[in-house]
Write an enzyme that holds these catalytic residues in place. Sequence first.
Site, PDB file in Angstrom:
ATOM      1  N   CYS B  86       0.781  -1.471  -0.349  1.00 45.73           N
ATOM      2  CA  CYS B  86      -0.070   0.061  -0.338  1.00 45.73           C
ATOM      3  C   CYS B  86       0.876   1.576  -0.178  1.00 45.73           C
ATOM      4  CB  CYS B  86      -0.798   0.389   1.549  1.00 45.73           C
ATOM      5  SG  CYS B  86      -2.527   1.118   0.916  1.00 45.73           S
ATOM      6  N   HIS B 194      -3.667  -5.660   1.298  1.00 46.13           N
ATOM      7  CA  HIS B 194      -2.660  -5.756   2.532  1.00 46.13           C
ATOM      8  C   HIS B 194      -2.796  -7.361   2.653  1.00 46.13           C
ATOM      9  CE1 HIS B 194      -2.575  -1.578   3.724  1.00 46.13           C
ATOM     10  NE2 HIS B 194      -3.965  -1.678   3.073  1.00 46.13           N
ATOM     11  N   GLU B 196      -1.232  -8.648   4.728  1.00 45.27           N
ATOM     12  CA  GLU B 196      -1.158  -8.570   6.291  1.00 45.27           C
ATOM     13  C   GLU B 196      -2.750  -8.538   7.429  1.00 45.27           C
ATOM     14  OE1 GLU B 196      -0.326  -6.134   5.080  1.00 45.27           O
ATOM     15  OE2 GLU B 196      -0.692  -4.651   5.640  1.00 45.27           O
TER      16      GLU B 196
END
Lengths: 76, 222
Positions: B86, B194, B196
């Site tokens: 990002c 994302h 994560e």
Amino acid sequence: MKARVHVMLKDGVLDPQGEAVKHALHGMGFDGVDGVRQGKVIELDLEDGTGEDAVREMCEKLLANTVIESYSIEMA
Amino acid sequence: MKAAVIVFPGSNCDRDLAEGFRKAGLDVQMVWHKDTALPSGIDIVGIPGGFSFGDYLRCGAIAANSPICNEVKTHAERGGYAFGVCNGFQVLTETKILPGALLRNAGLKYICRTVGLNVAESQSVFTRGYEAGETIRIPIAHHDGNYTADAATLDQLEAEDRVAFRYTDNPNGSDRDIAGILSSNRRVLGMMPHPERACDPAQGNEDGARLFAHLTAALAEA
């Protein structure tokens, strides 16, 4: 000494903000607008001895992303 | 195996990224943007999502010129591994470690939702846990994720098989549906989605966990 840097998206790079402004203007009845491009103006107060070459370096390194933006410098 | 996660003022996914690395078995050290050296012996640098320096000037532009980013550049030039998510992807393009740039989303809106990603290649340490052509679901959360590059650069990325992920339903206007790209040595990945945020059952989605698990295994072999 002052410098004024104009930063614009390059021709051919889609400017969605400019497009949105154009649509708003059309919605307000300003039909005479064919296109809108939105950019930035950055004003620099310069110490004596800091010239256009230094400002150009600032543009290349930080003020503009030359992948997508062009810039012009006005010294005043 | 050790990872460094860079923290800028305005980073807000730094701990999520660190947690992704940790869950996969990496030791993580957080590194402040004013530091002038990366920790010794690190295997990968993570550049997290967020709004570094308030997105002032351009997303990632000020972060890209912070002291630690000179070290990240040197690390990448030496063939080191790096992973930007990002805002981290935006920083990687602003440092010119990766080509192209991220423009304002074509629809002008900030978008925060889970999207489909097509795994476009599976030959990098980041993607080898997936099958090429597989579709996974990963969250996005960005206002400026509209990837752009000139046609020659896009052609080169495709010819060299450096598009890692493509959107199955392009949410932001990115050229050729690109969601993530690799460096020419395939050791740096930048992506807007994302992974994560998709690493744990509590997050409701574990499609991102494979990226971290296989990355750690690959780094151990390297």
